[in-house]
Scaffold this motif. Structure first.
Motif, mmCIF file in Angstrom:
data_model
loop_
_atom_site.group_PDB
_atom_site.id
_atom_site.type_symbol
_atom_site.label_atom_id
_atom_site.label_comp_id
_atom_site.label_asym_id
_atom_site.label_seq_id
_atom_site.Cartn_x
_atom_site.Cartn_y
_atom_site.Cartn_z
ATOM 1 N N LEU A 110 -4.780 -7.305 -7.879
ATOM 2 C CA LEU A 110 -5.355 -7.499 -6.400
ATOM 3 C C LEU A 110 -6.670 -7.880 -6.642
ATOM 4 C CD1 LEU A 110 -3.965 -4.292 -4.583
ATOM 5 C CD2 LEU A 110 -3.248 -6.852 -4.054
ATOM 6 N N VAL A 111 -7.553 -7.370 -7.451
ATOM 7 C CA VAL A 111 -8.673 -7.833 -7.660
ATOM 8 C C VAL A 111 -8.795 -9.218 -7.928
ATOM 9 C CG1 VAL A 111 -11.082 -7.447 -8.781
ATOM 10 C CG2 VAL A 111 -9.603 -5.445 -7.775
ATOM 11 N N ALA A 112 -8.171 -9.613 -9.190
ATOM 12 C CA ALA A 112 -7.956 -10.750 -9.687
ATOM 13 C C ALA A 112 -7.551 -11.932 -8.652
ATOM 14 C CB ALA A 112 -6.819 -10.797 -10.796
ATOM 15 N N SER A 113 -6.680 -11.302 -7.629
ATOM 16 C CA SER A 113 -6.338 -12.497 -6.432
ATOM 17 C C SER A 113 -7.551 -12.908 -5.900
ATOM 18 C CB SER A 113 -5.235 -12.015 -5.736
ATOM 19 O OG SER A 113 -6.068 -10.845 -4.777
ATOM 20 N N GLN A 114 -8.682 -12.312 -5.604
ATOM 21 C CA GLN A 114 -9.806 -12.519 -5.056
ATOM 22 C C GLN A 114 -10.562 -13.498 -5.891
ATOM 23 O OE1 GLN A 114 -10.010 -11.871 -1.646
ATOM 24 N NE2 GLN A 114 -7.865 -11.329 -2.352
ATOM 25 N N THR A 115 -10.561 -13.723 -7.010
ATOM 26 C CA THR A 115 -11.233 -14.828 -7.927
ATOM 27 C C THR A 115 -10.421 -16.028 -7.971
ATOM 28 O OG1 THR A 115 -9.861 -14.072 -9.979
ATOM 29 C CG2 THR A 115 -11.589 -12.801 -9.539
ATOM 30 N N LEU A 116 -9.481 -16.385 -7.132
ATOM 31 C CA LEU A 116 -8.833 -17.671 -7.245
ATOM 32 C C LEU A 116 -9.723 -18.504 -6.313
ATOM 33 C CD1 LEU A 116 -5.188 -16.424 -6.660
ATOM 34 C CD2 LEU A 116 -6.071 -17.323 -8.925
ATOM 35 N N PRO A 117 -9.882 -19.720 -6.636
ATOM 36 C CA PRO A 117 -10.829 -20.507 -5.852
ATOM 37 C C PRO A 117 -9.822 -21.049 -4.702
ATOM 38 C CG PRO A 117 -10.367 -21.537 -8.193
ATOM 39 C CD PRO A 117 -9.896 -20.214 -7.866
ATOM 40 N N ILE A 118 -9.935 -20.700 -3.624
ATOM 41 C CA ILE A 118 -9.198 -21.094 -2.524
ATOM 42 C C ILE A 118 -9.401 -22.463 -2.021
ATOM 43 C CG2 ILE A 118 -8.623 -20.896 -0.082
ATOM 44 C CD1 ILE A 118 -7.869 -18.514 -1.692
ATOM 45 N N ILE A 119 -10.533 -23.311 -2.417
ATOM 46 C CA ILE A 119 -10.918 -24.466 -2.146
ATOM 47 C C ILE A 119 -10.330 -25.598 -3.034
ATOM 48 C CG2 ILE A 119 -12.957 -24.621 -3.826
ATOM 49 C CD1 ILE A 119 -14.562 -26.269 -1.577
ATOM 50 N N ALA B 45 0.777 -1.168 0.121
ATOM 51 C CA ALA B 45 -0.179 -0.040 -0.085
ATOM 52 C C ALA B 45 0.816 1.383 -0.190
ATOM 53 C CB ALA B 45 -0.680 0.051 1.153
ATOM 54 N N ILE B 46 2.039 1.334 0.621
ATOM 55 C CA ILE B 46 2.920 2.312 0.862
ATOM 56 C C ILE B 46 3.383 2.528 -0.713
ATOM 57 C CG2 ILE B 46 5.046 3.547 1.623
ATOM 58 C CD1 ILE B 46 4.139 1.976 4.354
ATOM 59 N N ARG C 131 -0.026 1.623 -8.708
ATOM 60 C CA ARG C 131 -1.315 1.784 -8.655
ATOM 61 C C ARG C 131 -2.414 1.171 -9.639
ATOM 62 N NH1 ARG C 131 -4.995 5.774 -4.930
ATOM 63 N NH2 ARG C 131 -7.058 4.599 -4.997
ATOM 64 N N ARG C 132 -2.187 1.666 -10.678
ATOM 65 C CA ARG C 132 -2.880 1.398 -12.187
ATOM 66 C C ARG C 132 -2.440 0.012 -12.533
ATOM 67 N NH1 ARG C 132 -1.869 6.865 -13.303
ATOM 68 N NH2 ARG C 132 0.016 6.151 -14.782
ATOM 69 N N VAL D 49 -6.636 -2.668 0.196
ATOM 70 C CA VAL D 49 -7.358 -2.149 -0.397
ATOM 71 C C VAL D 49 -7.874 -0.913 0.748
ATOM 72 C CG1 VAL D 49 -9.956 -1.816 -1.410
ATOM 73 C CG2 VAL D 49 -8.342 -3.573 -2.392
ATOM 74 N N GLY D 50 -8.063 -1.405 1.935
ATOM 75 C CA GLY D 50 -8.546 -0.383 2.796
ATOM 76 C C GLY D 50 -7.401 0.732 3.102
#
Length: 279
Positions: free
Chosen positions: A119-128, A102-103, A112-113, A159-160
């Motif tokens: 970062l958003v794509a990392s949340q689409t990874l199926p952890i299961i 973040a820094i 950032r761009r 993101v926060g």
């Protein structure tokens, strides 16, 4: 002279007592409704099980869950400790990575761009689907749990922080810049304090995900921990002990969630009021 000196002290004690009573009333107002709902649900659960006569292997009563949890308290505690250790290590790693990235992103709009879509794509990874692969690649030790916890908690905290840094008033930054402040000074005195409310909000989200991530990683493959305890008891049809472990997990998450408020009060007490106003 003596009476004049005692009056301010008496007034100070009066204000402290008044603040203490107000704090207790606020706490009761926040926690009370949730406790009433939980008690109501537990009573309905107990009555429903007794009236239906359903077998404990299918749905044990809350009293049976508490009773068996107490009987197996040593095993529960022995498996809670590894889960806590994995949560602490994984969340610390995730927190350090989130702050570092973040820094860096705050100082570089180009990064950032470039990194935000990843970062958003990392949340689409199926952890299961990834968790079993991590067990194959990294074994049954601490490493796969740390990776799973980092994958689960890294995104909300990063993101926060990024949004918190970007949300600081431009006037304050412009004022410091006009006074000749360096970019690091602008970050230290304006953007860093201004990001605290959003950071602690994301921290609370992340810490609850961290416990769940640790248990999920243990459930997939581990030698000890609440996740493997649940898996073993499920295979033995001990639904009561599975639910007892779930209760321990919930208590653990709530305790860590509450701990973030104490950390916020110690590190950035001003951010609590700002966060309340934002909310």
């Amino acid at each position: 002279m003596t009476l004049a000196a005692e009056r301010p002290a008496t007034a100070t004690r009066g204000r402290e007592n008044s603040d203490s009573r107000a704090g207790k009333q606020r706490l009761a107002g926040r926690v009370g409704p949730a406790l009433l709902v939980v008690v109501g649900l537990l009573v309905a659960w107990q009555v429903g099980v007794e009236m239906s006569g359903v077998r404990p292997q299918v749905l044990p009563s809350p009293l049976r869950v508490v009773e068996q949890g107490w009987v197996f308290r040593r095993q529960l505690w022995a498996n809670t400790v590894p889960t806590l250790q994995a949560t602490a290590v994984g969340f610390t790693v995730s927190l350090a990575l989130a702050w570092g990235l973040a820094i860096v992103v705050d100082f570089s709009p180009w990064l950032r761009r470039a990194l935000t879509p990843l970062l958003v794509a990392s949340q689409t990874l199926p952890i299961i689907a990834i968790a079993p692969l991590l067990i194959i690649w990294l074994g049954f030790g601490l490493a796969p749990k740390v990776v799973v916890i980092a994958l689960v908690t890294f995104f909300p905290m990063t993101v926060g922080l990024i949004e918190g840094f970007a949300s600081t008033p431009r006037q304050a930054t412009s004022l410091l810049r006009s006074m000749g402040a360096s970019r690091w000074a602008q970050f230290r005195y304006v953007r860093l304090p201004g990001a605290m409310p959003r950071f602690f909000t994301s921290l609370r989200i992340g810490i609850t995900y961290a416990v769940t991530g640790a248990i999920f990683a243990e459930y997939v493959g581990a030698t000890a921990g609440l996740g493997i305890f649940m898996s073993v008891q499920k295979n033995s049809f001990r639904t009561d002990l599975v639910l007892a472990a779930v209760v321990v997990t919930a208590l653990l998450s709530v305790a860590l969630f509450g701990l973030t408020f104490l950390v916020q009060r110690a590190v950035a007490p001003w951010s609590r009021d700002e966060g309340s106003r934002d909310g």
